[in-house]
Write a protein that holds these residues in place. Sequence first.
Motif, PDB file in Angstrom:
ATOM      1  N   ARG C  82       0.817  -1.205   0.000  1.00 51.17           N
ATOM      2  CA  ARG C  82       0.000   0.000   0.000  1.00 51.17           C
ATOM      3  C   ARG C  82       0.856   1.262   0.000  1.00 51.17           C
ATOM      4  O   ARG C  82       1.960   1.253   0.549  1.00 51.17           O
ATOM      5  CB  ARG C  82      -0.858  -0.027   1.271  1.00 51.17           C
ATOM      6  CG  ARG C  82      -2.090   0.799   1.219  1.00 51.17           C
ATOM      7  CD  ARG C  82      -3.118   0.295   2.226  1.00 51.17           C
ATOM      8  NE  ARG C  82      -2.559   0.128   3.571  1.00 51.17           N
ATOM      9  CZ  ARG C  82      -3.283  -0.324   4.604  1.00 51.17           C
ATOM     10  NH1 ARG C  82      -4.567  -0.640   4.447  1.00 51.17           N
ATOM     11  NH2 ARG C  82      -2.739  -0.464   5.786  1.00 51.17           N
ATOM     12  N   ALA C  83       0.363   2.326  -0.586  1.00 48.24           N
ATOM     13  CA  ALA C  83       1.002   3.642  -0.464  1.00 48.24           C
ATOM     14  C   ALA C  83       0.096   4.502   0.403  1.00 48.24           C
ATOM     15  O   ALA C  83      -1.131   4.417   0.294  1.00 48.24           O
ATOM     16  CB  ALA C  83       1.179   4.277  -1.838  1.00 48.24           C
ATOM     17  N   ILE C  84       0.707   5.312   1.274  1.00 51.32           N
ATOM     18  CA  ILE C  84      -0.113   6.050   2.241  1.00 51.32           C
ATOM     19  C   ILE C  84       0.324   7.512   2.395  1.00 51.32           C
ATOM     20  O   ILE C  84       1.441   7.891   2.043  1.00 51.32           O
ATOM     21  CB  ILE C  84      -0.045   5.407   3.654  1.00 51.32           C
ATOM     22  CG1 ILE C  84       1.429   5.244   4.107  1.00 51.32           C
ATOM     23  CG2 ILE C  84      -0.774   4.079   3.680  1.00 51.32           C
ATOM     24  CD1 ILE C  84       1.570   4.849   5.567  1.00 51.32           C
ATOM     25  N   VAL C  85      -0.609   8.298   2.932  1.00 53.36           N
ATOM     26  CA  VAL C  85      -0.272   9.599   3.519  1.00 53.36           C
ATOM     27  C   VAL C  85      -0.726   9.544   4.969  1.00 53.36           C
ATOM     28  O   VAL C  85      -1.870   9.174   5.239  1.00 53.36           O
ATOM     29  CB  VAL C  85      -0.979  10.773   2.812  1.00 53.36           C
ATOM     30  CG1 VAL C  85      -0.607  12.085   3.485  1.00 53.36           C
ATOM     31  CG2 VAL C  85      -0.654  10.808   1.333  1.00 53.36           C
ATOM     32  N   SER C  86       0.174   9.883   5.889  1.00 55.07           N
ATOM     33  CA  SER C  86      -0.193   9.982   7.304  1.00 55.07           C
ATOM     34  C   SER C  86      -0.017  11.420   7.753  1.00 55.07           C
ATOM     35  O   SER C  86       0.891  12.110   7.288  1.00 55.07           O
ATOM     36  CB  SER C  86       0.698   9.074   8.164  1.00 55.07           C
ATOM     37  OG  SER C  86       0.393   7.726   7.931  1.00 55.07           O
ATOM     38  N   ARG C  87      -0.914  11.853   8.636  1.00 55.96           N
ATOM     39  CA  ARG C  87      -0.805  13.216   9.174  1.00 55.96           C
ATOM     40  C   ARG C  87      -0.785  13.145  10.687  1.00 55.96           C
ATOM     41  O   ARG C  87      -1.624  12.480  11.289  1.00 55.96           O
ATOM     42  CB  ARG C  87      -1.998  14.064   8.728  1.00 55.96           C
ATOM     43  CG  ARG C  87      -1.929  15.496   9.286  1.00 55.96           C
ATOM     44  CD  ARG C  87      -3.132  16.321   8.832  1.00 55.96           C
ATOM     45  NE  ARG C  87      -4.361  15.649   9.190  1.00 55.96           N
ATOM     46  CZ  ARG C  87      -5.557  15.905   8.653  1.00 55.96           C
ATOM     47  NH1 ARG C  87      -5.681  16.832   7.729  1.00 55.96           N
ATOM     48  NH2 ARG C  87      -6.616  15.233   9.038  1.00 55.96           N
ATOM     49  N   THR C  88       0.191  13.787  11.300  1.00 55.68           N
ATOM     50  CA  THR C  88       0.217  13.858  12.757  1.00 55.68           C
ATOM     51  C   THR C  88       0.943  15.128  13.178  1.00 55.68           C
ATOM     52  O   THR C  88       1.962  15.492  12.577  1.00 55.68           O
ATOM     53  CB  THR C  88       0.870  12.613  13.384  1.00 55.68           C
ATOM     54  OG1 THR C  88       0.787  12.712  14.810  1.00 55.68           O
ATOM     55  CG2 THR C  88       2.326  12.455  12.992  1.00 55.68           C
ATOM     56  N   GLY C  89       0.393  15.791  14.152  1.00 52.72           N
ATOM     57  CA  GLY C  89       1.032  16.994  14.683  1.00 52.72           C
ATOM     58  C   GLY C  89       1.312  18.045  13.632  1.00 52.72           C
ATOM     59  O   GLY C  89       2.326  18.733  13.693  1.00 52.72           O
ATOM     60  N   GLY C  90       0.438  18.151  12.626  1.00 52.71           N
ATOM     61  CA  GLY C  90       0.616  19.187  11.625  1.00 52.71           C
ATOM     62  C   GLY C  90       1.594  18.845  10.524  1.00 52.71           C
ATOM     63  O   GLY C  90       1.853  19.661   9.648  1.00 52.71           O
ATOM     64  N   ALA C  91       2.166  17.652  10.543  1.00 49.63           N
ATOM     65  CA  ALA C  91       3.094  17.241   9.477  1.00 49.63           C
ATOM     66  C   ALA C  91       2.476  16.106   8.669  1.00 49.63           C
ATOM     67  O   ALA C  91       1.626  15.367   9.158  1.00 49.63           O
ATOM     68  CB  ALA C  91       4.420  16.797  10.070  1.00 49.63           C
ATOM     69  N   PHE C  92       2.917  15.995   7.415  1.00 53.17           N
ATOM     70  CA  PHE C  92       2.408  14.956   6.525  1.00 53.17           C
ATOM     71  C   PHE C  92       3.557  14.028   6.120  1.00 53.17           C
ATOM     72  O   PHE C  92       4.687  14.484   5.928  1.00 53.17           O
ATOM     73  CB  PHE C  92       1.818  15.584   5.260  1.00 53.17           C
ATOM     74  CG  PHE C  92       0.629  16.457   5.515  1.00 53.17           C
ATOM     75  CD1 PHE C  92      -0.659  15.981   5.321  1.00 53.17           C
ATOM     76  CD2 PHE C  92       0.792  17.763   5.956  1.00 53.17           C
ATOM     77  CE1 PHE C  92      -1.766  16.784   5.565  1.00 53.17           C
ATOM     78  CE2 PHE C  92      -0.294  18.579   6.195  1.00 53.17           C
ATOM     79  CZ  PHE C  92      -1.576  18.092   5.999  1.00 53.17           C
ATOM     80  N   PHE C  93       3.244  12.757   5.955  1.00 51.76           N
ATOM     81  CA  PHE C  93       4.229  11.749   5.577  1.00 51.76           C
ATOM     82  C   PHE C  93       3.673  10.971   4.395  1.00 51.76           C
ATOM     83  O   PHE C  93       2.599  10.382   4.495  1.00 51.76           O
ATOM     84  CB  PHE C  93       4.526  10.836   6.763  1.00 51.76           C
ATOM     85  CG  PHE C  93       5.055  11.590   7.952  1.00 51.76           C
ATOM     86  CD1 PHE C  93       6.427  11.756   8.139  1.00 51.76           C
ATOM     87  CD2 PHE C  93       4.189  12.197   8.862  1.00 51.76           C
ATOM     88  CE1 PHE C  93       6.919  12.488   9.205  1.00 51.76           C
ATOM     89  CE2 PHE C  93       4.673  12.928   9.942  1.00 51.76           C
ATOM     90  CZ  PHE C  93       6.045  13.083  10.105  1.00 51.76           C
ATOM     91  N   VAL C  94       4.393  11.004   3.277  1.00 48.50           N
ATOM     92  CA  VAL C  94       3.932  10.380   2.035  1.00 48.50           C
ATOM     93  C   VAL C  94       4.919   9.256   1.717  1.00 48.50           C
ATOM     94  O   VAL C  94       6.112   9.530   1.488  1.00 48.50           O
ATOM     95  CB  VAL C  94       3.904  11.422   0.895  1.00 48.50           C
ATOM     96  CG1 VAL C  94       3.357  10.816  -0.384  1.00 48.50           C
ATOM     97  CG2 VAL C  94       3.096  12.658   1.306  1.00 48.50           C
ATOM     98  N   CYS C  95       4.467   8.016   1.711  1.00 47.79           N
ATOM     99  CA  CYS C  95       5.417   6.886   1.665  1.00 47.79           C
ATOM    100  C   CYS C  95       4.721   5.573   1.409  1.00 47.79           C
ATOM    101  O   CYS C  95       3.502   5.492   1.496  1.00 47.79           O
ATOM    102  CB  CYS C  95       6.148   6.812   3.005  1.00 47.79           C
ATOM    103  SG  CYS C  95       5.053   6.712   4.430  1.00 47.79           S
ATOM    104  N   PRO C  96       5.501   4.544   1.082  1.00 53.37           N
ATOM    105  CA  PRO C  96       4.927   3.206   1.077  1.00 53.37           C
ATOM    106  C   PRO C  96       4.605   2.777   2.513  1.00 53.37           C
ATOM    107  O   PRO C  96       5.279   3.213   3.457  1.00 53.37           O
ATOM    108  CB  PRO C  96       6.047   2.335   0.490  1.00 53.37           C
ATOM    109  CG  PRO C  96       7.305   3.106   0.699  1.00 53.37           C
ATOM    110  CD  PRO C  96       6.936   4.547   0.689  1.00 53.37           C
ATOM    111  N   ASP C  97       3.598   1.929   2.665  1.00 50.10           N
ATOM    112  CA  ASP C  97       3.235   1.436   3.999  1.00 50.10           C
ATOM    113  C   ASP C  97       4.032   0.169   4.280  1.00 50.10           C
ATOM    114  O   ASP C  97       3.514  -0.949   4.231  1.00 50.10           O
ATOM    115  CB  ASP C  97       1.720   1.156   4.028  1.00 50.10           C
ATOM    116  CG  ASP C  97       1.278   0.614   5.386  1.00 50.10           C
ATOM    117  OD1 ASP C  97       1.994   0.852   6.381  1.00 50.10           O
ATOM    118  OD2 ASP C  97       0.218  -0.049   5.431  1.00 50.10           O
ATOM    119  N   ASN C  98       5.310   0.365   4.565  1.00 49.87           N
ATOM    120  CA  ASN C  98       6.196  -0.800   4.742  1.00 49.87           C
ATOM    121  C   ASN C  98       7.007  -0.716   6.031  1.00 49.87           C
ATOM    122  O   ASN C  98       7.979  -1.449   6.199  1.00 49.87           O
ATOM    123  CB  ASN C  98       7.128  -0.946   3.528  1.00 49.87           C
ATOM    124  CG  ASN C  98       8.031   0.277   3.354  1.00 49.87           C
ATOM    125  OD1 ASN C  98       8.082   1.162   4.214  1.00 49.87           O
ATOM    126  ND2 ASN C  98       8.741   0.335   2.241  1.00 49.87           N
ATOM    127  N   GLY C  99       6.623   0.185   6.922  1.00 47.99           N
ATOM    128  CA  GLY C  99       7.340   0.290   8.188  1.00 47.99           C
ATOM    129  C   GLY C  99       8.224   1.515   8.310  1.00 47.99           C
ATOM    130  O   GLY C  99       8.785   1.760   9.371  1.00 47.99           O
TER     131      GLY C  99
END
Lengths: 276, 276, 276
Positions: C82-99
């Motif tokens: 899977r490819a994901i975007v995660s958001r936490t504390g006002g920051a975004f993370f765009v990456c594969p969902d591989n750990g």
Amino acid sequence: MNASPRIITLTTDFGTSDAYVGIMKGVILRINPNVQIVDLTHAIPPQDIYEAAFSIGAAHSYFPKGTIHIIVVDPGVGSDRRAIVSRTGGAFFVCPDNGVLSYLLQSVKNEGGQPIDSVAIQNSAYFLPEVSNTFHGRDIFSPVAAHLSLGVSLDDIGPPVQTLVQLPIQVPELTDGTLTGQIVKIDRFGNAITNISETAIARLKSASTGGTSTYEIRVGSVRLQRFNRAYAESGIGKPLAIIGSSGLLEIAINAGNAKEGLGIKWGDPVVVQRFD
Amino acid sequence: MNASPRIITLTTDFGTSDAYVGIMKGVILRINPNVQIVDLTHAIPPQDIYEAAFSIGAAHSYFPKGTIHIIVVDPGVGSDRRAIVSRTGGAFFVCPDNGVLSYLLQSVKNEGGQPIDSVAIQNSAYFLPEVSNTFHGRDIFSPVAAHLSLGVSLDDIGPPVQTLVQLPIQVPELTDGTLTGQIVKIDRFGNAITNISETAIARLKSASTGGTSTYEIRVGSVRLQRFNRAYAESGIGKPLAIIGSSGLLEIAINAGNAKEGLGIKWGDPVVVQRFD
Amino acid sequence: MNASPRIITLTTDFGTSDAYVGIMKGVILRINPNVQIVDLTHAIPPQDIYEAAFSIGAAHSYFPKGTIHIIVVDPGVGSDRRAIVSRTGGAFFVCPDNGVLSYLLQSVKNEGGQPIDSVAIQNSAYFLPEVSNTFHGRDIFSPVAAHLSLGVSLDDIGPPVQTLVQLPIQVPELTDGTLTGQIVKIDRFGNAITNISETAIARLKSASTGGTSTYEIRVGSVRLQRFNRAYAESGIGKPLAIIGSSGLLEIAINAGNAKEGLGIKWGDPVVVQRFD
């Protein structure tokens, strides 16, 4: 009015352990502090014009219109080799006329021919006041690019140039159901990129006499019977053939290094054969 | 009002394989998101203050007025070594007071002496809230530089400093028609840069008693009888002497690597002798 | 209205000798020419998800609110990972969902739990028109991040994801006055960073039965009897233990390379023992 900053990219063989690249950026920013500078790569092997030509050929089309690309791999610096600016498809290329635009020119030709306008860099009004014989990246290419980013026109840089120096780039041959090309680039992962394009393979396939053709890809002692669609389709550590991200056939090892694992190198012949 | 972004350059021995440099940029951009950051080099050999001094000495003058240079090669981090900001000729230098400004100070002196104002970094209002004992690049130098880019004044950073730590930088000696210097930098191409300047050679030449003087350049077992004007004036693979892009005598091999090919290294003596 | 440019950081295993990273930047700037791009590192060893997870875990909190972090260490590219975007504390993370977000998730949890919102990247309107099977950094992650920087909302990228892939990250164990952890990162200086935090050591100390406890730090054949406050507190060339800049116990050599000098490596056990 467009407030977006102009982009200047840098492709050199300067490495990043000396201050040379930083100095070029200083020169650019002193002329146009609002430009955005992007490093394409500074790890071109010293004086390797082929590798520089491949890198700019692979990268230029992903940049916004109006981008200015500086390429400084320049073994002839200080001799009478020509310095040029070329413009095609809304992008500018500022470089020595030594073949570094060969892949670019080839792809422009293959795509049906955007016009290319080139001028010889001669107007010293756009150079640094003192020009050395050893660092035209700093004294000529950077300031000329920075002035272009401010809107200086090609005509103002120097007189038109009709013919550019072109490297003898191999084109793969298709004869009797056999496509013969070569390794033209080994990347950081050890993936061996060939000059055999997806289009060339499609042509090989379309010449098939039936629906039951099989294929073999050969390089060194490696024999592969299929085209992968993803690295992970092969087992970990297994060699594979795949159309890579530039639309070229690539020999790789899943989660490994094909260059080291298969003992292949730049220039090695690669054959794709069809069996009907 | 000037809308151009301020420039901050970075010179460190942090390499680029860890996130340290990226972290410094994050710290800077959190304080001033409109600054433009330029990497000078992060490949200074660990703790090599001489090399850092050479790099910033060679590069600073190419940047726009108002540029802020951060130099973090800092073996004494966490000890009582002083941290400073120096200002000269419209540029700012933010660094440990351990000699990294030695070449800069020498060139300022040689050029007849722009004033240099220095302060000790003491006002913790411009530091990160928590200051580690191991990474002042992140906790002190980056935030101080970012605040300077917003217009904070030197006075506000800390009290004036009169004397800076200075490395014992060799100056070439001219005696009896012989100029003796040394290799002070080997660059990515294997070019060996000496501390013998174009000016020093001009002085050697001007002391000639006639118009028929000849010259010999000696380093290791290499003997050269002329000064090249371009690398390409010598045959491929041949050693040569040339005034390089910093105005210093350089020993090189045309299309080759002088360090490897000639077996020369940092610190080796270089002699230029005049025969009348 | 905030005129500050949005920041996008890049963490990859692409190296900088090919044009891959430059191409990603071109893709981003074509969509949003006003973004500021920061390299975190491109020297993650090929396919080393642990190392990528460590880097982004160490760096993210230093960037301004709203920063978008792209992490592309992606051995499963082209497979059904899977490819994901995660958001936490006002920051975004765009990456594969591989750990690759494992350390980030751990630190968020330790700090008492900012909410994390994640979505699967599915809306191809934000991809490049053609998506390869080998370079999602160019075709998916970069354009998605660029669109996020223009204000596209998470909902628009794809459906929510509840559980992310998590690497089995070791947490140091405290039993009977002994804290057992391991080396989780070796940096450019050869400093060996452990997973033993300042907090864990404080807990070990607080369990002391008297004021006279002593401590020993053991890794390989090295025995250290104290925690340094600065590298320079030990003699040149001497091994030492210190709380490093990430708040983790580090084994180093003053002005030297602990990895080479002490023969320690990634994964080696590290013990801190209290003697009452």
